[in-house]
Design a protein around this motif. Structure first.
Motif, PDB file in Angstrom:
ATOM      1  N   GLN A  85       0.854  -1.182   0.000  1.00  0.00           N
ATOM      2  CA  GLN A  85       0.000   0.000   0.000  1.00  0.00           C
ATOM      3  C   GLN A  85       0.893   1.236   0.000  1.00  0.00           C
ATOM      4  O   GLN A  85       1.807   1.354   0.815  1.00  0.00           O
ATOM      5  CB  GLN A  85      -0.929   0.038   1.209  1.00  0.00           C
ATOM      6  N   LYS A  86       0.624   2.136  -0.934  1.00  0.00           N
ATOM      7  CA  LYS A  86       1.452   3.333  -1.062  1.00  0.00           C
ATOM      8  C   LYS A  86       0.968   4.416  -0.107  1.00  0.00           C
ATOM      9  O   LYS A  86      -0.213   4.509   0.201  1.00  0.00           O
ATOM     10  CB  LYS A  86       1.421   3.820  -2.504  1.00  0.00           C
ATOM     11  N   PHE A  87       1.933   5.224   0.361  1.00  0.00           N
ATOM     12  CA  PHE A  87       1.612   6.293   1.287  1.00  0.00           C
ATOM     13  C   PHE A  87       2.593   7.443   1.106  1.00  0.00           C
ATOM     14  O   PHE A  87       3.648   7.290   0.488  1.00  0.00           O
ATOM     15  CB  PHE A  87       1.620   5.777   2.739  1.00  0.00           C
ATOM     16  N   ILE A  88       2.217   8.602   1.655  1.00  0.00           N
ATOM     17  CA  ILE A  88       3.010   9.827   1.538  1.00  0.00           C
ATOM     18  C   ILE A  88       3.962   9.962   2.721  1.00  0.00           C
ATOM     19  O   ILE A  88       3.572   9.785   3.869  1.00  0.00           O
ATOM     20  CB  ILE A  88       2.086  11.061   1.493  1.00  0.00           C
ATOM     21  N   ILE A  89       5.207  10.321   2.409  1.00  0.00           N
ATOM     22  CA  ILE A  89       6.194  10.724   3.415  1.00  0.00           C
ATOM     23  C   ILE A  89       6.526  12.183   3.134  1.00  0.00           C
ATOM     24  O   ILE A  89       6.905  12.520   2.010  1.00  0.00           O
ATOM     25  CB  ILE A  89       7.481   9.885   3.309  1.00  0.00           C
ATOM     26  N   PRO A  90       6.375  13.079   4.131  1.00  0.00           N
ATOM     27  CA  PRO A  90       6.729  14.482   3.894  1.00  0.00           C
ATOM     28  C   PRO A  90       8.244  14.678   3.971  1.00  0.00           C
ATOM     29  O   PRO A  90       8.880  14.266   4.943  1.00  0.00           O
ATOM     30  CB  PRO A  90       6.013  15.226   5.027  1.00  0.00           C
ATOM     31  N   PRO A 120       5.075  14.189  10.371  1.00  0.00           N
ATOM     32  CA  PRO A 120       3.821  14.846   9.984  1.00  0.00           C
ATOM     33  C   PRO A 120       3.241  15.732  11.084  1.00  0.00           C
ATOM     34  O   PRO A 120       2.573  16.713  10.810  1.00  0.00           O
ATOM     35  CB  PRO A 120       2.879  13.681   9.677  1.00  0.00           C
ATOM     36  N   LYS A 121       3.529  15.405  12.337  1.00  0.00           N
ATOM     37  CA  LYS A 121       3.010  16.184  13.473  1.00  0.00           C
ATOM     38  C   LYS A 121       3.671  17.559  13.588  1.00  0.00           C
ATOM     39  O   LYS A 121       3.202  18.410  14.345  1.00  0.00           O
ATOM     40  CB  LYS A 121       3.219  15.423  14.787  1.00  0.00           C
ATOM     41  N   ASP A 122       4.767  17.782  12.863  1.00  0.00           N
ATOM     42  CA  ASP A 122       5.446  19.081  12.902  1.00  0.00           C
ATOM     43  C   ASP A 122       4.915  20.063  11.863  1.00  0.00           C
ATOM     44  O   ASP A 122       5.260  21.237  11.877  1.00  0.00           O
ATOM     45  CB  ASP A 122       6.956  18.899  12.687  1.00  0.00           C
ATOM     46  N   ILE A 123       4.088  19.586  10.956  1.00  0.00           N
ATOM     47  CA  ILE A 123       3.602  20.423   9.856  1.00  0.00           C
ATOM     48  C   ILE A 123       2.449  21.306  10.337  1.00  0.00           C
ATOM     49  O   ILE A 123       1.533  20.848  11.006  1.00  0.00           O
ATOM     50  CB  ILE A 123       3.165  19.530   8.672  1.00  0.00           C
ATOM     51  N   ASP A 124       2.519  22.594   9.970  1.00  0.00           N
ATOM     52  CA  ASP A 124       1.501  23.561  10.382  1.00  0.00           C
ATOM     53  C   ASP A 124       0.372  23.715   9.366  1.00  0.00           C
ATOM     54  O   ASP A 124      -0.742  24.070   9.721  1.00  0.00           O
ATOM     55  CB  ASP A 124       2.140  24.938  10.599  1.00  0.00           C
ATOM     56  N   GLY A 143      -8.449   8.957  -6.581  1.00  0.00           N
ATOM     57  CA  GLY A 143      -8.987   7.651  -6.243  1.00  0.00           C
ATOM     58  C   GLY A 143      -8.039   6.751  -5.466  1.00  0.00           C
ATOM     59  O   GLY A 143      -8.438   5.699  -4.978  1.00  0.00           O
ATOM     60  N   ALA A 144      -6.785   7.152  -5.305  1.00  0.00           N
ATOM     61  CA  ALA A 144      -5.819   6.303  -4.597  1.00  0.00           C
ATOM     62  C   ALA A 144      -5.852   6.513  -3.080  1.00  0.00           C
ATOM     63  O   ALA A 144      -5.384   5.672  -2.325  1.00  0.00           O
ATOM     64  CB  ALA A 144      -4.408   6.556  -5.121  1.00  0.00           C
ATOM     65  N   GLY A 145      -6.365   7.644  -2.620  1.00  0.00           N
ATOM     66  CA  GLY A 145      -6.514   7.884  -1.179  1.00  0.00           C
ATOM     67  C   GLY A 145      -5.244   8.268  -0.438  1.00  0.00           C
ATOM     68  O   GLY A 145      -5.222   8.256   0.793  1.00  0.00           O
ATOM     69  N   TYR A 146      -4.181   8.643  -1.151  1.00  0.00           N
ATOM     70  CA  TYR A 146      -2.913   8.996  -0.487  1.00  0.00           C
ATOM     71  C   TYR A 146      -3.093  10.100   0.549  1.00  0.00           C
ATOM     72  O   TYR A 146      -2.624   9.993   1.682  1.00  0.00           O
ATOM     73  CB  TYR A 146      -1.874   9.488  -1.499  1.00  0.00           C
ATOM     74  N   PHE A 150      -2.738  10.215   4.632  1.00  0.00           N
ATOM     75  CA  PHE A 150      -1.726  11.092   5.215  1.00  0.00           C
ATOM     76  C   PHE A 150      -2.345  12.054   6.230  1.00  0.00           C
ATOM     77  O   PHE A 150      -1.790  12.261   7.316  1.00  0.00           O
ATOM     78  CB  PHE A 150      -1.005  11.883   4.121  1.00  0.00           C
ATOM     79  N   LEU A 151      -3.492  12.629   5.892  1.00  0.00           N
ATOM     80  CA  LEU A 151      -4.100  13.644   6.755  1.00  0.00           C
ATOM     81  C   LEU A 151      -4.584  13.082   8.089  1.00  0.00           C
ATOM     82  O   LEU A 151      -4.822  13.836   9.031  1.00  0.00           O
ATOM     83  CB  LEU A 151      -5.256  14.341   6.016  1.00  0.00           C
ATOM     84  N   LYS A 152      -4.668  11.774   8.203  1.00  0.00           N
ATOM     85  CA  LYS A 152      -5.030  11.153   9.490  1.00  0.00           C
ATOM     86  C   LYS A 152      -3.855  11.186  10.467  1.00  0.00           C
ATOM     87  O   LYS A 152      -4.034  10.947  11.657  1.00  0.00           O
ATOM     88  CB  LYS A 152      -5.490   9.709   9.271  1.00  0.00           C
TER      89      LYS A 152
END
Length: 193
Positions: A85-90, A120-124, A143-146, A150-152
């Protein structure tokens, strides 16, 4: 419901494709001027912003201007877990012109040697793309839900800003439990809060 989403998605992508480059640039500039003049932008030290593709609101100039005035900027890097499952890394970037290359789906991502991973918790503030948005601040993605995944993982008071063109605003988008509502949507014509 998914067929309704697919029809709306295709309609909006077709409309976006029809934008000429001058109109795309002008509307994008207008949208980011609005955002840059807001209090929430001034207060945000670390901003995550997508890298535009397929006639999305253009982000390159906004990222450059934000870096020039001392904002810390993160862009998404796509990874995948053991279940594929693909996901976003900032990942923080310092120079958008030198530190990125085309990766997943042809989207610009940080080169491996410039992957400065942020919590992700450091992002304003997160600037979120969308195919369509509604008046209740819901968004329709590819449609991929990335981004919904991430926003969770961001902090509760991180500001979620959708940017899109006025024609991408619809009355209502069908949502489910996985969809994350935005705090604000900015178009070239208005701000929906």
């Amino acid at each position: 419901m998914s067929s309704d989403k697919n029809l709306l998605r295709q309609k909006m992508l077709n409309l976006r494709t029809s934008l000429g480059s001058e109109e795309l640039s002008q509307k994008s500039l207008c949208i980011f001027r609005k955002l840059s003049s807001m209090d929430i932008y001034d207060k945000s030290k670390i901003i995550m912003c997508y890298m535009d593709i397929k006639n999305e609101v253009k982000t390159h100039d906004f990222i450059n201007e934000s870096l020039k005035i001392g904002k810390r900027i993160a862009i998404p890097s796509i990874s995948q877990d053991i279940n594929r499952q693909k996901f976003i890394i900032p990942c923080e970037i310092y120079n958008i012109d030198k530190e990125v290359e085309k990766r997943t789906f042809g989207i610009l991502e940080p080169k491996d040697c410039y992957k400065r991973i942020l919590n992700p918790k450091d992002i304003d503030m997160v600037i979120v793309p969308g195919v369509a948005f509604d008046l209740k601040k819901n968004r329709l993605d590819y449609g991929a839900g990335y981004y919904d995944r991430f926003l969770k993982n961001i902090k509760e008071n991180c500001y979620k800003v959708g940017v899109g063109f006025e024609f991408q605003i619809v009355d209502e988008i069908c949502t489910d439990d996985n969809d994350i509502k935005l705090d604000m949507i900015i178009t070239e014509k208005r701000v929906i809060e």
